[in-house]
Design an enzyme around this catalytic site. Sequence first.
Site, PDB file in Angstrom:
ATOM      1  N   TYR A   4       0.838  -1.217   0.000  1.00 51.35           N
ATOM      2  CA  TYR A   4       0.000   0.000   0.000  1.00 51.35           C
ATOM      3  C   TYR A   4       0.863   1.253   0.000  1.00 51.35           C
TER       4      TYR A   4
ATOM      5  N   GLU B 260      -8.193  -6.889   5.136  1.00 51.13           N
ATOM      6  CA  GLU B 260      -7.454  -7.987   4.499  1.00 51.13           C
ATOM      7  C   GLU B 260      -6.731  -8.832   5.552  1.00 51.13           C
TER       8      GLU B 260
ATOM      9  N   TYR C 114     -14.084 -18.311  -4.962  1.00 52.37           N
ATOM     10  CA  TYR C 114     -13.000 -18.601  -5.891  1.00 52.37           C
ATOM     11  C   TYR C 114     -11.688 -18.685  -5.133  1.00 52.37           C
TER      12      TYR C 114
ATOM     13  N   GLN D 139      -7.802 -15.812 -10.864  1.00 48.00           N
ATOM     14  CA  GLN D 139      -8.826 -16.345  -9.977  1.00 48.00           C
ATOM     15  C   GLN D 139      -9.675 -17.383 -10.729  1.00 48.00           C
ATOM     16  N   TYR D 140     -10.030 -18.456 -10.049  1.00 48.43           N
ATOM     17  CA  TYR D 140     -10.967 -19.425 -10.612  1.00 48.43           C
ATOM     18  C   TYR D 140     -11.974 -19.836  -9.545  1.00 48.43           C
TER      19      TYR D 140
ATOM     20  N   GLY E 222     -19.487 -19.404 -16.950  1.00 48.55           N
ATOM     21  CA  GLY E 222     -20.073 -18.866 -15.712  1.00 48.55           C
ATOM     22  C   GLY E 222     -20.832 -19.918 -14.919  1.00 48.55           C
TER      23      GLY E 222
ATOM     24  N   PRO F 132     -19.368 -21.549 -10.615  1.00 44.36           N
ATOM     25  CA  PRO F 132     -19.844 -21.374  -9.237  1.00 44.36           C
ATOM     26  C   PRO F 132     -21.203 -22.032  -9.014  1.00 44.36           C
TER      27      PRO F 132
ATOM     28  N   PRO G 140     -12.225  -7.806 -13.549  1.00 44.86           N
ATOM     29  CA  PRO G 140     -12.475  -6.679 -12.656  1.00 44.86           C
ATOM     30  C   PRO G 140     -13.970  -6.367 -12.597  1.00 44.86           C
TER      31      PRO G 140
HETATM   32  C1  LIG Z   1     -13.759 -14.171  -9.397  1.00 43.18           C
HETATM   33  C2  LIG Z   1     -13.338 -14.809 -10.695  1.00 43.18           C
HETATM   34  C3  LIG Z   1     -13.668 -16.120 -10.961  1.00 43.18           C
HETATM   35  C4  LIG Z   1     -13.313 -16.706 -12.167  1.00 43.18           C
HETATM   36  N1  LIG Z   1     -13.663 -18.008 -12.407  1.00 43.18           N
HETATM   37  C5  LIG Z   1     -13.338 -18.585 -13.577  1.00 43.18           C
HETATM   38  C6  LIG Z   1     -13.705 -19.949 -13.836  1.00 43.18           C
HETATM   39  O1  LIG Z   1     -14.318 -20.620 -13.001  1.00 43.18           O
HETATM   40  N2  LIG Z   1     -13.331 -20.486 -15.031  1.00 43.18           N
HETATM   41  C7  LIG Z   1     -12.651 -19.760 -15.973  1.00 43.18           C
HETATM   42  O2  LIG Z   1     -12.338 -20.319 -17.047  1.00 43.18           O
HETATM   43  N3  LIG Z   1     -12.305 -18.467 -15.747  1.00 43.18           N
HETATM   44  C8  LIG Z   1     -12.610 -17.874 -14.570  1.00 43.18           C
HETATM   45  N4  LIG Z   1     -12.223 -16.586 -14.325  1.00 43.18           N
HETATM   46  C9  LIG Z   1     -11.402 -15.872 -15.350  1.00 43.18           C
HETATM   47  C10 LIG Z   1      -9.916 -16.183 -15.122  1.00 43.18           C
HETATM   48  O3  LIG Z   1      -9.489 -15.612 -13.900  1.00 43.18           O
HETATM   49  C11 LIG Z   1      -9.004 -15.609 -16.202  1.00 43.18           C
HETATM   50  O4  LIG Z   1      -9.285 -14.257 -16.366  1.00 43.18           O
HETATM   51  C12 LIG Z   1      -9.169 -16.334 -17.543  1.00 43.18           C
HETATM   52  O5  LIG Z   1      -8.861 -17.711 -17.404  1.00 43.18           O
HETATM   53  C13 LIG Z   1      -8.256 -15.712 -18.599  1.00 43.18           C
HETATM   54  O6  LIG Z   1      -6.940 -15.753 -18.134  1.00 43.18           O
HETATM   55  P1  LIG Z   1      -5.731 -15.989 -19.132  1.00 43.18           P
HETATM   56  O7  LIG Z   1      -4.482 -15.817 -18.376  1.00 43.18           O
HETATM   57  O8  LIG Z   1      -5.927 -17.236 -19.900  1.00 43.18           O
HETATM   58  O9  LIG Z   1      -5.935 -14.804 -20.146  1.00 43.18           O
HETATM   59  P2  LIG Z   1      -5.086 -13.435 -20.130  1.00 43.18           P
HETATM   60  O10 LIG Z   1      -3.717 -13.688 -20.605  1.00 43.18           O
HETATM   61  O11 LIG Z   1      -5.295 -12.779 -18.813  1.00 43.18           O
HETATM   62  O12 LIG Z   1      -5.879 -12.639 -21.243  1.00 43.18           O
HETATM   63  C14 LIG Z   1      -7.231 -12.234 -21.007  1.00 43.18           C
HETATM   64  C15 LIG Z   1      -7.909 -11.993 -22.348  1.00 43.18           C
HETATM   65  O13 LIG Z   1      -7.221 -10.973 -23.054  1.00 43.18           O
HETATM   66  C16 LIG Z   1      -6.910 -11.404 -24.351  1.00 43.18           C
HETATM   67  N5  LIG Z   1      -5.589 -10.806 -24.684  1.00 43.18           N
HETATM   68  C17 LIG Z   1      -4.394 -11.141 -24.155  1.00 43.18           C
HETATM   69  N6  LIG Z   1      -3.408 -10.381 -24.689  1.00 43.18           N
HETATM   70  C18 LIG Z   1      -3.995  -9.547 -25.553  1.00 43.18           C
HETATM   71  C19 LIG Z   1      -3.530  -8.526 -26.414  1.00 43.18           C
HETATM   72  N7  LIG Z   1      -2.225  -8.199 -26.480  1.00 43.18           N
HETATM   73  N8  LIG Z   1      -4.442  -7.860 -27.177  1.00 43.18           N
HETATM   74  C20 LIG Z   1      -5.760  -8.179 -27.123  1.00 43.18           C
HETATM   75  N9  LIG Z   1      -6.267  -9.151 -26.330  1.00 43.18           N
HETATM   76  C21 LIG Z   1      -5.402  -9.810 -25.555  1.00 43.18           C
HETATM   77  C22 LIG Z   1      -6.850 -12.923 -24.303  1.00 43.18           C
HETATM   78  O14 LIG Z   1      -7.198 -13.480 -25.537  1.00 43.18           O
HETATM   79  C23 LIG Z   1      -7.895 -13.234 -23.243  1.00 43.18           C
HETATM   80  O15 LIG Z   1      -9.169 -13.395 -23.817  1.00 43.18           O
HETATM   81  C24 LIG Z   1     -12.581 -15.957 -13.129  1.00 43.18           C
HETATM   82  C25 LIG Z   1     -12.218 -14.646 -12.842  1.00 43.18           C
HETATM   83  C26 LIG Z   1     -12.589 -14.068 -11.647  1.00 43.18           C
HETATM   84  C27 LIG Z   1     -12.201 -12.651 -11.353  1.00 43.18           C
HETATM   85  C1  HEM Z   2      -6.306   2.084  -1.518  1.00 41.69           C
HETATM   86  C2  HEM Z   2      -5.671   1.466  -2.463  1.00 41.69           C
HETATM   87  C3  HEM Z   2      -6.296   0.546  -3.474  1.00 41.69           C
HETATM   88  C4  HEM Z   2      -7.501   0.619  -4.108  1.00 41.69           C
HETATM   89  C5  HEM Z   2      -8.584   1.670  -3.963  1.00 41.69           C
HETATM   90  C6  HEM Z   2      -7.607  -0.528  -4.985  1.00 41.69           C
HETATM   91  C7  HEM Z   2      -8.678  -0.808  -5.801  1.00 41.69           C
HETATM   92  C8  HEM Z   2      -8.814  -1.937  -6.585  1.00 41.69           C
HETATM   93  C9  HEM Z   2      -9.983  -2.278  -7.371  1.00 41.69           C
HETATM   94  C10 HEM Z   2     -11.238  -1.452  -7.466  1.00 41.69           C
HETATM   95  C11 HEM Z   2      -9.747  -3.443  -7.987  1.00 41.69           C
HETATM   96  C12 HEM Z   2     -10.706  -4.238  -8.888  1.00 41.69           C
HETATM   97  C13 HEM Z   2     -11.475  -5.170  -7.961  1.00 41.69           C
HETATM   98  C14 HEM Z   2     -12.523  -6.024  -8.612  1.00 41.69           C
HETATM   99  O1  HEM Z   2     -12.265  -6.687  -9.594  1.00 41.69           O
HETATM  100  O2  HEM Z   2     -13.650  -6.054  -8.098  1.00 41.69           O
HETATM  101  C15 HEM Z   2      -8.413  -3.845  -7.600  1.00 41.69           C
HETATM  102  C16 HEM Z   2      -7.806  -4.990  -8.059  1.00 41.69           C
HETATM  103  C17 HEM Z   2      -6.485  -5.259  -7.842  1.00 41.69           C
HETATM  104  N1  HEM Z   2      -5.644  -4.608  -6.975  1.00 41.69           N
HETATM  105 FE1  HEM Z   2      -6.069  -2.980  -5.870  1.00 41.69          FE
HETATM  106  N2  HEM Z   2      -6.468  -1.268  -4.872  1.00 41.69           N
HETATM  107  C18 HEM Z   2      -5.643  -0.651  -3.967  1.00 41.69           C
HETATM  108  C19 HEM Z   2      -4.401  -1.091  -3.558  1.00 41.69           C
HETATM  109  C20 HEM Z   2      -3.733  -2.131  -4.121  1.00 41.69           C
HETATM  110  C21 HEM Z   2      -2.380  -2.532  -3.782  1.00 41.69           C
HETATM  111  C22 HEM Z   2      -1.541  -1.890  -2.695  1.00 41.69           C
HETATM  112  C23 HEM Z   2      -2.062  -3.574  -4.584  1.00 41.69           C
HETATM  113  C24 HEM Z   2      -0.764  -4.334  -4.657  1.00 41.69           C
HETATM  114  C25 HEM Z   2       0.335  -3.812  -5.049  1.00 41.69           C
HETATM  115  C26 HEM Z   2      -3.217  -3.860  -5.422  1.00 41.69           C
HETATM  116  C27 HEM Z   2      -3.291  -4.855  -6.346  1.00 41.69           C
HETATM  117  C28 HEM Z   2      -4.423  -5.193  -7.061  1.00 41.69           C
HETATM  118  C29 HEM Z   2      -4.477  -6.283  -8.026  1.00 41.69           C
HETATM  119  C30 HEM Z   2      -3.325  -7.183  -8.423  1.00 41.69           C
HETATM  120  C31 HEM Z   2      -5.773  -6.318  -8.511  1.00 41.69           C
HETATM  121  C32 HEM Z   2      -6.346  -7.266  -9.597  1.00 41.69           C
HETATM  122  C33 HEM Z   2      -6.390  -6.562 -10.925  1.00 41.69           C
HETATM  123  C34 HEM Z   2      -5.195  -6.809 -11.824  1.00 41.69           C
HETATM  124  O3  HEM Z   2      -4.662  -7.933 -11.827  1.00 41.69           O
HETATM  125  O4  HEM Z   2      -4.820  -5.894 -12.552  1.00 41.69           O
HETATM  126  N3  HEM Z   2      -4.195  -2.958  -5.113  1.00 41.69           N
HETATM  127  N4  HEM Z   2      -7.872  -2.929  -6.752  1.00 41.69           N
END
Ligand SMILES: Cc1cc2nc3c(=O)[nH]c(=O)nc-3n(C[C@H](O)[C@H](O)[C@H](O)COP(=O)(O)OP(=O)(O)OC[C@H]3O[C@@H](n4cnc5c(N)ncnc54)[C@H](O)[C@@H]3O)c2cc1C
Ligand code: HEM
Length: 406
Positions: A95, A137, A190, A207-208, A274, A277, A402
């Site tokens: 933070y 947290e 997840y 996350q999954y 989807g 869950p 997100p």
């Molecule tokens: C709470 C939660 C629960 C989830 N549960 C599940 C689940 O049960 N099952 C599941 O399959 N997924 C789930 N997901 C989604 C999962 O976390 C991942 O986001 C997903 O698997 C995609 O990750 P990845 O690393 O394969 O894709 P990433 O590498 O993160 O890419 C994400 C998307 O961006 C596109 N992309 C990447 N690079 C580029 C680029 N340069 N230009 C344009 N597009 C690009 C990819 O084609 C892809 O579609 C969940 C997510 C959350 C937040």
């Molecule tokens: C007060 C400070 C912060 C605020 C307001 C904030 C806010 C948020 C919000 C709104 C999301 C999206 C949540 C969702 O999907 O529902 C997020 C995701 C996330 N945050 Fe923060 N955050 C803060 C601090 C931090 C810090 C300190 C870290 C670590 C260095 C962090 C790391 C992440 C990561 C890794 C994600 C997931 C999105 C990604 O992978 O890009 N955050 N945060």
Amino acid sequence: MLSEHTINVVKSTVPLIEEASDTLTDHFYQRMFAHNPELKDVFNMSNQRSGRQRAALYDAIAAYARNLDNLAVLKSAVERIAQKHSSFYIEPHQYQIVGHHLIETLRELLGEALTEEVESAWGEAYGFLADIFITREEAIYRSSYDADGGWRGRRKFALVEKRLESDWVKSLVFEPVDKGPVMDFKPGQYLGIEVSPPEEENIEIRQYSLSSRSNGERYQISVKREGIDHPGVVSNFLHDDLRLGDEVNLLPPCGDFHYVERQAPTVLISAGVGLTPMQSMLETLYDQHVQQPVVYLHACNHPGEHSFQRSLAKMLGSQHASEQGWTGHIWYLERKEVSGESVPGIQVHSELMDLASISDSLYLDDAHFYVCGPVPFMGFVKQQLLSLAVSEDRIHYEVFGPHEAL
Ligand SMILES: Cc1cc2nc3c(=O)[nH]c(=O)nc-3n(C[C@H](O)[C@H](O)[C@H](O)COP(=O)(O)OP(=O)(O)OC[C@H]3O[C@@H](n4cnc5c(N)ncnc54)[C@H](O)[C@@H]3O)c2cc1C
Ligand code: HEM
């Protein structure tokens, strides 16, 4: 508490921050990754490369600044973000890093508008918000650690089973390398998985949703292979490269989207992947012989893309389901010839999901509705439910990315 003066100073800068939001976001991440490259192991670097979904942090901070005098409106957002953060094991010292780059970004981009007074008010307000997250947290980390089979941060798990569920989805089952028990989770929650795909420079965390009921011994996730032109990094790695016996780090289960026991019917609504869950929720309700109606609704392109069909048929075709009036409806967009009741308790439709056409069987007056799928799908479902007079507090949803408001 923040003083009225601090609140007023911060609020006065909100229009400026909102106007420059995209530039600030870009500059902030560039700055932070240049000075603290270790954070590339925490953030999703695909999102950084594609420029998608980066605004969440800045948007949240702007929303916070706007609502500084009424933080109660942010309560559920804070809880959701803290749960998401805990799936990355975000730690207090991070933070400070984020706060530092935030203020420096404001300084570099706002120039003279960032007076000493504004800077100190922002520093104070950020610190106040950071403390709220750090405290929440820490409570989540502690309760995961204290739970039977629980732990804090990362724990090594080995892949013990891998199964194809449908054209694009594979289930992966993990057991702890230390052979100990694993903590229970609430159906719908997840976990975070941390992997190091060989072609990637950085560690990646995703996350999954857990896709079976809680069993104290192992965790199952079900992953859709993402992307054709730009293959998703982690989903493709899990599909193709992770082999039985390989180890990954898992972060404890968390999340505020989960089934809550109530004296009321439950309606589970999903599209595409989807359904993960929902599978956990349905298995749990079935296993616990819940004495309430359950309605299972799912939409996908065609039967080849429909995971868990056999288990669904078993549960909805069971004696318990028929005694309790459990029903299911499946919509296949591309397969008109499969309409009808293919399995006892399950009605198959063609085309798009339409809740109005089955409204008589949805327990609209008192059911709770759990929804998961692509955001446009969930937006459509929510609008249909609202127009059928379902109150918003009975609609719960999860975004697989997100969070977005529907
Ligand atoms: C709470 C939660 C629960 C989830 N549960 C599940 C689940 O049960 N099952 C599941 O399959 N997924 C789930 N997901 C989604 C999962 O976390 C991942 O986001 C997903 O698997 C995609 O990750 P990845 O690393 O394969 O894709 P990433 O590498 O993160 O890419 C994400 C998307 O961006 C596109 N992309 C990447 N690079 C580029 C680029 N340069 N230009 C344009 N597009 C690009 C990819 O084609 C892809 O579609 C969940 C997510 C959350 C937040
Ligand atoms: C007060 C400070 C912060 C605020 C307001 C904030 C806010 C948020 C919000 C709104 C999301 C999206 C949540 C969702 O999907 O529902 C997020 C995701 C996330 N945050 Fe923060 N955050 C803060 C601090 C931090 C810090 C300190 C870290 C670590 C260095 C962090 C790391 C992440 C990561 C890794 C994600 C997931 C999105 C990604 O992978 O890009 N955050 N945060």
